[in-house]
Design a protein around this motif. Structure first.
Motif, PDB file in Angstrom:
ATOM      1  N   PRO A 251      -5.281   2.870   7.775  1.00 27.59           N
ATOM      2  CA  PRO A 251      -6.157   3.051   6.532  1.00 27.59           C
ATOM      3  C   PRO A 251      -7.467   3.638   6.748  1.00 27.59           C
ATOM      4  O   PRO A 251      -8.431   3.133   6.994  1.00 27.59           O
ATOM      5  CB  PRO A 251      -6.440   1.378   6.417  1.00 27.59           C
ATOM      6  CG  PRO A 251      -6.435   0.647   7.590  1.00 27.59           C
ATOM      7  CD  PRO A 251      -5.294   1.519   8.631  1.00 27.59           C
ATOM      8  N   GLN A 252      -7.037   5.210   6.829  1.00 23.13           N
ATOM      9  CA  GLN A 252      -8.454   5.974   7.042  1.00 23.13           C
ATOM     10  C   GLN A 252      -8.456   7.150   6.144  1.00 23.13           C
ATOM     11  O   GLN A 252      -7.201   7.433   5.474  1.00 23.13           O
ATOM     12  CB  GLN A 252      -8.312   6.596   8.328  1.00 23.13           C
ATOM     13  CG  GLN A 252      -8.450   5.405   9.335  1.00 23.13           C
ATOM     14  CD  GLN A 252      -8.730   6.175  10.772  1.00 23.13           C
ATOM     15  OE1 GLN A 252     -10.021   6.489  10.821  1.00 23.13           O
ATOM     16  NE2 GLN A 252      -7.974   6.306  11.681  1.00 23.13           N
ATOM     17  N   ALA A 253      -9.532   7.813   5.644  1.00 20.15           N
ATOM     18  CA  ALA A 253      -9.531   8.819   4.621  1.00 20.15           C
ATOM     19  C   ALA A 253      -8.918   9.913   5.385  1.00 20.15           C
ATOM     20  O   ALA A 253      -8.420  11.028   4.568  1.00 20.15           O
ATOM     21  CB  ALA A 253     -10.794   8.956   3.968  1.00 20.15           C
ATOM     22  N   GLU A 254      -9.190  10.101   6.626  1.00 22.17           N
ATOM     23  CA  GLU A 254      -8.829  11.322   7.224  1.00 22.17           C
ATOM     24  C   GLU A 254      -8.532  11.100   8.769  1.00 22.17           C
ATOM     25  O   GLU A 254      -9.205  10.123   9.378  1.00 22.17           O
ATOM     26  CB  GLU A 254     -10.128  12.366   7.123  1.00 22.17           C
ATOM     27  CG  GLU A 254      -9.473  13.699   7.684  1.00 22.17           C
ATOM     28  CD  GLU A 254     -10.895  14.584   7.452  1.00 22.17           C
ATOM     29  OE1 GLU A 254     -10.694  16.008   7.307  1.00 22.17           O
ATOM     30  OE2 GLU A 254     -11.862  14.257   7.982  1.00 22.17           O
ATOM     31  N   ILE A 255      -7.385  11.794   9.197  1.00 20.76           N
ATOM     32  CA  ILE A 255      -7.312  11.666  10.557  1.00 20.76           C
ATOM     33  C   ILE A 255      -7.304  12.878  11.215  1.00 20.76           C
ATOM     34  O   ILE A 255      -6.811  13.921  10.719  1.00 20.76           O
ATOM     35  CB  ILE A 255      -5.586  11.212  10.930  1.00 20.76           C
ATOM     36  CG1 ILE A 255      -5.297  10.020  10.104  1.00 20.76           C
ATOM     37  CG2 ILE A 255      -5.244  11.183  12.261  1.00 20.76           C
ATOM     38  CD1 ILE A 255      -5.854   8.839  10.829  1.00 20.76           C
TER      39      ILE A 255
ATOM     40  N   LEU B 208      -1.442   8.853  14.121  1.00 21.51           N
ATOM     41  CA  LEU B 208      -0.357   9.833  13.851  1.00 21.51           C
ATOM     42  C   LEU B 208       0.875   9.415  14.009  1.00 21.51           C
ATOM     43  O   LEU B 208       1.030   8.959  15.294  1.00 21.51           O
ATOM     44  CB  LEU B 208      -0.829  11.100  14.567  1.00 21.51           C
ATOM     45  CG  LEU B 208       0.086  12.302  14.426  1.00 21.51           C
ATOM     46  CD1 LEU B 208       0.065  13.037  13.007  1.00 21.51           C
ATOM     47  CD2 LEU B 208       0.110  13.603  15.351  1.00 21.51           C
ATOM     48  N   ARG B 209       1.908   9.853  13.573  1.00 25.88           N
ATOM     49  CA  ARG B 209       3.325   9.411  13.777  1.00 25.88           C
ATOM     50  C   ARG B 209       3.890  10.823  13.067  1.00 25.88           C
ATOM     51  O   ARG B 209       3.763  11.091  12.182  1.00 25.88           O
ATOM     52  CB  ARG B 209       3.698   8.079  13.301  1.00 25.88           C
ATOM     53  CG  ARG B 209       3.657   7.805  11.756  1.00 25.88           C
ATOM     54  CD  ARG B 209       4.021   6.810  11.252  1.00 25.88           C
ATOM     55  NE  ARG B 209       5.362   6.814  10.347  1.00 25.88           N
ATOM     56  CZ  ARG B 209       5.893   5.529   9.876  1.00 25.88           C
ATOM     57  NH1 ARG B 209       5.396   4.449   9.855  1.00 25.88           N
ATOM     58  NH2 ARG B 209       6.947   5.746   9.375  1.00 25.88           N
TER      59      ARG B 209
ATOM     60  N   VAL C 221       0.921  -1.041  -0.021  1.00 28.31           N
ATOM     61  CA  VAL C 221       0.116  -0.066   0.196  1.00 28.31           C
ATOM     62  C   VAL C 221       1.037   0.978  -0.088  1.00 28.31           C
ATOM     63  O   VAL C 221       2.016   1.207   0.796  1.00 28.31           O
ATOM     64  CB  VAL C 221      -0.778   0.269   1.211  1.00 28.31           C
ATOM     65  CG1 VAL C 221      -1.921   1.231   1.293  1.00 28.31           C
ATOM     66  CG2 VAL C 221      -1.541  -1.410   1.572  1.00 28.31           C
ATOM     67  N   ARG C 222       0.701   2.118  -0.775  1.00 29.33           N
ATOM     68  CA  ARG C 222       1.254   3.513  -0.879  1.00 29.33           C
ATOM     69  C   ARG C 222       0.363   4.373  -0.226  1.00 29.33           C
ATOM     70  O   ARG C 222      -0.810   4.606  -0.741  1.00 29.33           O
ATOM     71  CB  ARG C 222       1.811   4.053  -2.184  1.00 29.33           C
ATOM     72  CG  ARG C 222       2.349   5.258  -2.243  1.00 29.33           C
ATOM     73  CD  ARG C 222       2.949   5.572  -3.489  1.00 29.33           C
ATOM     74  NE  ARG C 222       1.914   5.388  -4.686  1.00 29.33           N
ATOM     75  CZ  ARG C 222       2.426   4.735  -6.067  1.00 29.33           C
ATOM     76  NH1 ARG C 222       3.775   4.625  -6.271  1.00 29.33           N
ATOM     77  NH2 ARG C 222       1.352   4.813  -6.831  1.00 29.33           N
ATOM     78  N   ALA C 223       0.787   5.088   0.925  1.00 28.55           N
ATOM     79  CA  ALA C 223      -0.065   5.978   1.379  1.00 28.55           C
ATOM     80  C   ALA C 223       0.712   7.269   1.474  1.00 28.55           C
ATOM     81  O   ALA C 223       1.820   7.654   1.847  1.00 28.55           O
ATOM     82  CB  ALA C 223      -0.086   5.708   3.134  1.00 28.55           C
TER      83      ALA C 223
ATOM     84  N   ARG D  48      -4.654  17.559  11.488  1.00 26.12           N
ATOM     85  CA  ARG D  48      -5.676  16.856  10.395  1.00 26.12           C
ATOM     86  C   ARG D  48      -5.136  16.622   9.149  1.00 26.12           C
ATOM     87  O   ARG D  48      -3.940  17.285   8.834  1.00 26.12           O
ATOM     88  CB  ARG D  48      -6.610  18.048  10.244  1.00 26.12           C
ATOM     89  CG  ARG D  48      -7.568  17.783   9.110  1.00 26.12           C
ATOM     90  CD  ARG D  48      -8.520  18.863   8.881  1.00 26.12           C
ATOM     91  NE  ARG D  48      -9.439  19.167   9.981  1.00 26.12           N
ATOM     92  CZ  ARG D  48     -10.607  18.888   9.867  1.00 26.12           C
ATOM     93  NH1 ARG D  48     -11.333  18.308   9.017  1.00 26.12           N
ATOM     94  NH2 ARG D  48     -11.403  19.301  11.156  1.00 26.12           N
ATOM     95  N   LEU D  49      -4.825  15.276   9.004  1.00 20.22           N
ATOM     96  CA  LEU D  49      -4.317  14.806   7.707  1.00 20.22           C
ATOM     97  C   LEU D  49      -5.302  14.071   6.794  1.00 20.22           C
ATOM     98  O   LEU D  49      -6.260  13.303   7.198  1.00 20.22           O
ATOM     99  CB  LEU D  49      -3.401  13.712   7.971  1.00 20.22           C
ATOM    100  CG  LEU D  49      -2.203  13.950   8.997  1.00 20.22           C
ATOM    101  CD1 LEU D  49      -2.613  14.021  10.598  1.00 20.22           C
ATOM    102  CD2 LEU D  49      -1.049  13.026   8.900  1.00 20.22           C
ATOM    103  N   GLN D  50      -5.436  14.515   5.538  1.00 19.75           N
ATOM    104  CA  GLN D  50      -6.138  13.860   4.412  1.00 19.75           C
ATOM    105  C   GLN D  50      -5.589  12.953   3.822  1.00 19.75           C
ATOM    106  O   GLN D  50      -4.291  13.230   3.325  1.00 19.75           O
ATOM    107  CB  GLN D  50      -6.581  14.948   3.436  1.00 19.75           C
ATOM    108  CG  GLN D  50      -7.393  15.948   4.196  1.00 19.75           C
ATOM    109  CD  GLN D  50      -8.886  16.120   3.881  1.00 19.75           C
ATOM    110  OE1 GLN D  50      -9.019  16.455   2.841  1.00 19.75           O
ATOM    111  NE2 GLN D  50      -9.447  16.023   4.659  1.00 19.75           N
TER     112      GLN D  50
END
Ligand SMILES: [Zn+2]
Length: 551
Positions: A120-124, A242-243, A86-88, A287-289
């Motif tokens: 694996p989430q669309a938004e954090i 989050l990291r 998976v590329r994130a 907030r991360l998309q």
């Protein structure tokens, strides 16, 4: 000077002998040189996973293994093992705010902080979460160490120091002095925080203790991440939402805002009785998309089936991937061809496959493997180690090869990090038999033991080492060898400059490959099982499968 001359003479004798006593005409320096020339050529586009460069590379490896007369050792009788990745990446720039009392200030991604996620989430979205300083973030029961004590990290962000408690200490303590253990690596910090259910983990940067500057943290911290494809629940559990990293300046500010002294608490964190400290009145929002894309890559696997103990195996491996195409360097070059890192290792694997296939079949099976995505976090090797073609309990050893030298032969050969495994003494013996010697890793602080593919096996208990070039150059001795290596790391490592050219002297590639041959030959024809030393962090894992190995 006298000693250098003496060892050179012995060494030349050893090399002459080598040409005569190996099958297939022996290890051929020109063949090694040619493999590197091809793999590092523009047509291979820097061999990035999931690109046209991967296809070229995989095709080339299959062609060579097949011509050498090996059997396919991959999935379903084929030459490759599919490695689903998976590329994130983040969509837009992640944002973060620091809350101090009633005040809020924006943090700049890449400048104050790096913000990433492999969940694996669309938004954090993290809203004003509390921060807890947990020292080095280490739980190491066998060393009598637990930085977390009773601290519950759910819904909180852990702040951790890079490296371990011994790095800045005057005396070596629980963590082997300045040599970094796995507990000191950032990968471990992230894994441990995830096991504890933290909402986030931020590492406080320290150039000396990390062994690289903030520029390196920023470059990787703002690039896409890769992971092995896993079931949703497993991926959620394996990663914190989050990291990232923060600068030491930001750390100072956070601690001061909470009425704490960062330096004083960092010193306390050198002691086993350290207690976690909540930073009262300070919070972080982020907030991360996120965008996750499935990506297929491949390990290439060839096999020579053992004559009498085919269910036991020795793996000879090197990662085939490099950094692909990137921004133009000062000379306008965009391809990072990875000639030394690690076309040299792949060339050695191909040449070893050819010579072994030409000779008498060893008792144990040999697997020749080109791993993908090493540069993305040892992903190809991790996948192979968790989906092995033989039981891990019966994998006698992994001999991984990294970065042999284009500058001619050296009197010594090295392995990466201090593995505390019998393979190191075996390699020393092999070197001695050819009039050479073994050099322990001179730079244990850089943590190389945890930064190469053999580690994917070591952590599962399989005796494993990464073999690399020595420094004691026949041409110029240790000082010249060290200078060449420093110049390479400063100017070429992971950059467009890591290319092949006609000035390469393949004598060192051949001499080092010959030692891997000798070592593999001995391991594959032995009833002996390589062992971790008792104090190794991997010994207990291996011992758990002792009853599956017959003497
Ligand atoms: Zn490498």
């Amino acid at each position: 000077m006298h000693i250098v001359l003496l060892s050179s003479c012995l060494f030349v004798g050893g090399l002459a002998q080598a040409a005569n006593d190996l099958p297939g005409g022996g290890i051929d320096p020109q063949a090694l040189n040619r493999h590197v020339q091809v793999l590092a050529s523009d047509a291979f586009e820097g061999r990035a996973p999931a690109t046209a460069g991967e296809q070229r590379t995989v095709d080339y490896l299959i062609e060579q293994f097949s011509a050498a007369g090996l059997e396919p050792g991959g999935d379903d009788g084929g030459w490759v093992q599919q490695v689903p990745l998976v590329r994130a990446s983040t969509r837009g720039t992640p944002t973060a705010q620091l809350h101090i009392g009633a005040q809020t200030r924006a943090l700049v991604n890449g400048q104050d902080i790096t913000l990433q996620s492999l969940q694996p989430q669309a938004e954090i979205v993290l809203d004003n979460l509390p921060l807890v300083f947990v020292g080095h973030g280490i739980d190491a029961p066998e060393r009598g160490w637990n930085d977390y004590k009773q601290q519950d990290l759910r819904g909180k962000i852990a702040l951790v120091l890079i490296n371990d408690a011994d790095f800045h200490a005057e005396q070596p303590g629980a963590f082997d002095g300045r040599a970094v253990t796995y507990y000191g690596r950032w990968t471990y910090k992230y894994e441990e925080a995830a096991r504890r259910g933290a909402a986030g983990v931020l590492i406080v940067h320290d150039t000396a203790a990390a062994a690289y500057p903030w520029a390196t943290v920023r470059a990787s911290g703002t690039s896409p991440l890769f992971d092995i494809q896993r079931p949703h629940a497993e991926a959620m559990a394996a990663h914190t939402p989050l990291r990232g990293w923060i600068t030491p300046e930001l750390a100072q500010e956070l601690f001061a805002a909470a009425g704490q002294d960062f330096q004083a608490l960092s010193r306390q964190a050198m002691q086993a009785d350290f207690q976690p400290v909540a930073l009262a009145g300070v919070g972080l929002s982020a907030r991360l998309q996120l965008v996750q894309e499935p990506v297929q890559s491949r390990n290439v696997v060839a096999r020579l089936r053992g004559s009498s103990h085919a269910d036991e195996a020795v793996v000879i491996s090197a990662h085939w991937d490099s950094y692909g195409i990137g921004q133009a360097d000062a000379q306008g070059r965009t391809i990072r061809p990875g000639a030394v890192d690690n076309a040299t290792g792949v060339a050695a694997v191909l040449e070893l496959a050819r010579v072994f296939a030409a000779g008498p079949v060893p008792q144990r099976s040999l697997y020749f493997v080109g791993f993908t995505a090493e540069e993305k976090g040892l992903l190809g090797a991790n996948y192979f180690a968790t989906h092995p073609p033989v039981a891990l309990a019966k994998l006698a050893a992994v001999l991984n090869i990294e970065m042999f030298s284009p500058d001619g032969a050296s009197a010594d050969i090295a392995s990466w990090g201090r593995g505390r495994v019998s393979l190191e003494a075996d390699l020393a013996e092999a070197a001695k038999a050819r009039g050479r010697y073994y050099s322990p890793d001179p730079d244990l602080e850089a943590g190389f033991f945890y930064r190469a593919d053999h580690f994917a096996f070591a952590r599962l208990g399989v005796p494993a080492i990464t073999i690399g070039a020595g420094l004691d150059a026949l041409d110029g001795g240790i000082e010249a060898g060290r200078q060449r290596r420093q110049a390479y790391f400063a100017n070429c490592y992971h950059q467009a400059c890591d290319g092949w050219d006609a000035s390469w002297n393949p004598a060192g590639l051949a001499a080092d490959t010959l030692l891997v041959y000798d070592l593999a030959q001995r391991l594959a024809n032995s009833r002996h099982w390589p062992q971790w030393q008792a104090e190794s962090e991997f010994a207990a894992t291996r011992q758990a499968s002792n009853d599956q190995r017959s003497p």
